[in-house]
Write an enzyme that holds these catalytic residues in place. Structure first.
Site, PDB file in Angstrom:
ATOM      1  N   SER A  56       0.802  -1.227   0.000  1.00 20.83           N
ATOM      2  CA  SER A  56       0.000   0.000   0.000  1.00 20.83           C
ATOM      3  C   SER A  56       0.830   1.270   0.000  1.00 20.83           C
ATOM      4  O   SER A  56       0.340   2.333  -0.376  1.00 20.83           O
ATOM      5  CB  SER A  56      -0.932   0.016   1.220  1.00 20.83           C
ATOM      6  N   ASP A  58      -2.161   7.542   9.448  1.00 25.90           N
ATOM      7  CA  ASP A  58      -1.479   6.716  10.442  1.00 25.90           C
ATOM      8  C   ASP A  58       0.027   6.896  10.256  1.00 25.90           C
ATOM      9  O   ASP A  58       0.466   7.780   9.523  1.00 25.90           O
ATOM     10  CB  ASP A  58      -1.885   5.243  10.316  1.00 25.90           C
ATOM     11  N   HIS A  87       1.130   5.151   6.215  1.00 26.33           N
ATOM     12  CA  HIS A  87       0.643   5.579   4.905  1.00 26.33           C
ATOM     13  C   HIS A  87       0.699   7.096   4.733  1.00 26.33           C
ATOM     14  O   HIS A  87       0.284   7.835   5.624  1.00 26.33           O
ATOM     15  CB  HIS A  87      -0.797   5.100   4.690  1.00 26.33           C
TER      16      HIS A  87
END
Length: 501
Positions: free
Chosen positions: A279, A465, A468
């Protein structure tokens, strides 16, 4: 039988003779000029092309041959001084064509130690006698028009048909308009053509009109690059060639008889860059979790390369392989493609429970059999084993792998960005070194930049967070990747990266 064999051999010889005679009788379209006609070796190095590399696609090459003899850096004077014009002249035969375009380099110094390629302005008979500081030869320098006229007259003396073009416009803009050279080289080229009664192509003005119709925003980055206002991309070269073709159609020049009615223009195939990872690289459809692969194309020449982001959120090196995501990429790979590989964030997860995505630590050959949630079995390997698999199978396809360590998290133990340099970064480097592929220590490079920026600025990069990034953080990391690729020695991908170091 012997008579029949002799007869057949005679017929074949006659057919071959007729074929070669027809080939020899085909007119040749020669081009002489500078880098805007043929850039470098004519292979698109750096994405730059001359119109001479594409004009053949507009012509019926079953009836005419194409020879591009232009050379970058030459002026009307130096093209002849270097003997390049004589090479063409010696080949000319009646009915051949010579497309002539000079001017971009004629405005340089007449005598210096760097290029010594300038000509006297205008079309007169003035001369300047020099001891050439570059060639160490005594030389009489003439006007631009004198050199163009010399080429025209000598071509005509061989029965060839000269066509004079004004120089292509530069990608300079003033108040939405492209400046012309109709009071200098464009004018002088026309004056010589009129004087010698040969076809003149006003390439400068007609191409400038096309550019103005497209608009500066559409021209820059597509037909010209931001880095270069003189030399065209492949699309720009095609635009130049199409202007010449359209002008020929309106002329009484016999070359128009060889123009194709419906030409199929083939541009160079784009080189493909595949991104595989998690991600922190992927498109997550979340404005607060933007992978750097999403913004990476902004730093690439996307007129020549295609970025295919196959990274997937939540994946480790293990699950990217186990779920068939790697096979999907592998089956698309072609020789010359690049594969950017970055894993590590999710490989530290549980091996035999929950998300079942953890890989064994290290780079060895250890394995562990795992019973998955659906009752099926999986043989789990080390992080290094999976990375090696991606690399080797990419290389088998002729692709070029580039390994990157994972991006750092927004964690600051002892006021330093956490590194994981002794685990996934270390193992990524070891595998890259072992397999002799390119490696970028993205973890360390970004961490150092974060520390220079400071905690408060970096905090803005992580709106969701500590792992990311948002859009700003993704841009920051993507730029870092681009800069790092640009620094890789002997890596062909750096030619497609558009950042200044």
């Amino acid at each position: 039988m012997k008579l029949i064999r002799t007869f057949l051999i005679s017929i074949l010889a006659l057919l071959f003779f007729n074929f070669t005679t027809k080939q020899d009788n085909k007119p040749t379209v020669f081009m002489v000029g500078d880098s805007t006609v043929k850039n470098g070796k004519g292979d698109g190095s750096g994405g730059l092309w001359g119109w001479g590399d594409y004009i053949g696609q507009f012509l019926d090459t079953t009836k005419v041959m194409i020879e591009n003899h232009a050379l970058g850096g030459t002026s009307s004077r130096t093209f002849q001084d270097k003997g390049l014009w004589n090479t063409v002249l010696n080949q000319l035969k009646k009915g051949d064509y010579v497309l002539i375009q000079f001017g971009h380099n004629d405005d340089g110094p007449i005598n210096d130690t760097l290029r010594a390629r300038g000509t006297i302005k205008g079309i007169g008979n003035e001369t300047q006698e020099i001891d050439n500081m570059l060639t160490k030869k005594h030389e009489i320098v003439h006007s631009y028009g004198w050199y163009i006229q010399k080429i025209v007259r000598e071509a005509k003396s061989k029965g060839a048909i000269p066509i004079v073009c004004s120089p292509t416009p530069r990608n300079d803009w003033k108040n939405g308009k492209v400046p012309r050279n109709d009071t200098s080289y464009g004018l002088w080229a026309k004056q010589v053509a009129d004087k010698e009664k040969v076809t003149f192509i006003n390439l400068n003005d007609k191409m400038a009109l096309k550019m103005e119709k497209l608009g500066e925003q559409n021209v820059t980055g597509t037909y010209f690059y931001k880095k270069d206002h003189t030399h065209t991309s492949a699309k720009g070269a095609v635009l130049s060639a199409s202007v010449i073709i359209n002008q020929l159609k309106e002329s009484n020049n016999s070359l128009k008889n060889y123009i194709l009615q419906d030409p199929k223009i083939i541009l160079p195939a784009k080189k493909k860059i595949y991104l595989i990872g998690d991600s922190t690289m992927a498109n997550n459809n979340d404005v607060n979790a933007v992978g750097w692969g999403v913004t990476f194309p902004a730093y690439c020449d996307t007129t020549r390369i295609e970025i295919i982001n196959k990274a997937r959120g939540g994946r480790s090196s293990r699950t990217f392989d186990h779920e068939g995501l790697w096979n999907e990429v592998k089956n698309q790979l072609q020789p010359g493609n690049f594969v950017l590989i970055q894993f590590g964030h999710n490989d530290a997860g549980a091996i035999d429970k929950e998300k079942f995505r953890g890989s064994l630590k290290g780079t060895g050959d250890e394995i562990q059999e795992v019973i998955l949630a659906d009752g099926s079995k999986e043989i789990v390997h080390t992080f290094g084993w999976y990375m090696t698999k991606f690399i080797r199978e990419a290389k088998e396809k002729g692709a070029i792998p580039i390994v990157l360590s994972q991006t750092p998290r927004n964690e600051w133990p002892n006021d330093k960005v956490e590194r994981r340099a002794d685990t996934y970064g270390k193992w990524s480097r070891e595998i890259a070194d072992k397999e002799k592929v390119f490696y970028i220590d993205l973890n360390e490079i970004v961490a150092l930049k974060y520390e220079v920026s400071g905690k408060e600025k970096v905090k803005i990069f992580f709106p969701k967070d500590h792992t990311h990034t948002g859009q700003d953080g993704a841009n920051f990391n993507a730029l870092t990747v681009a800069e790092s690729i640009k620094k890789l020695k002997d890596c062909g991908l750096k030619d497609y990266i558009e950042v200044k170091l």
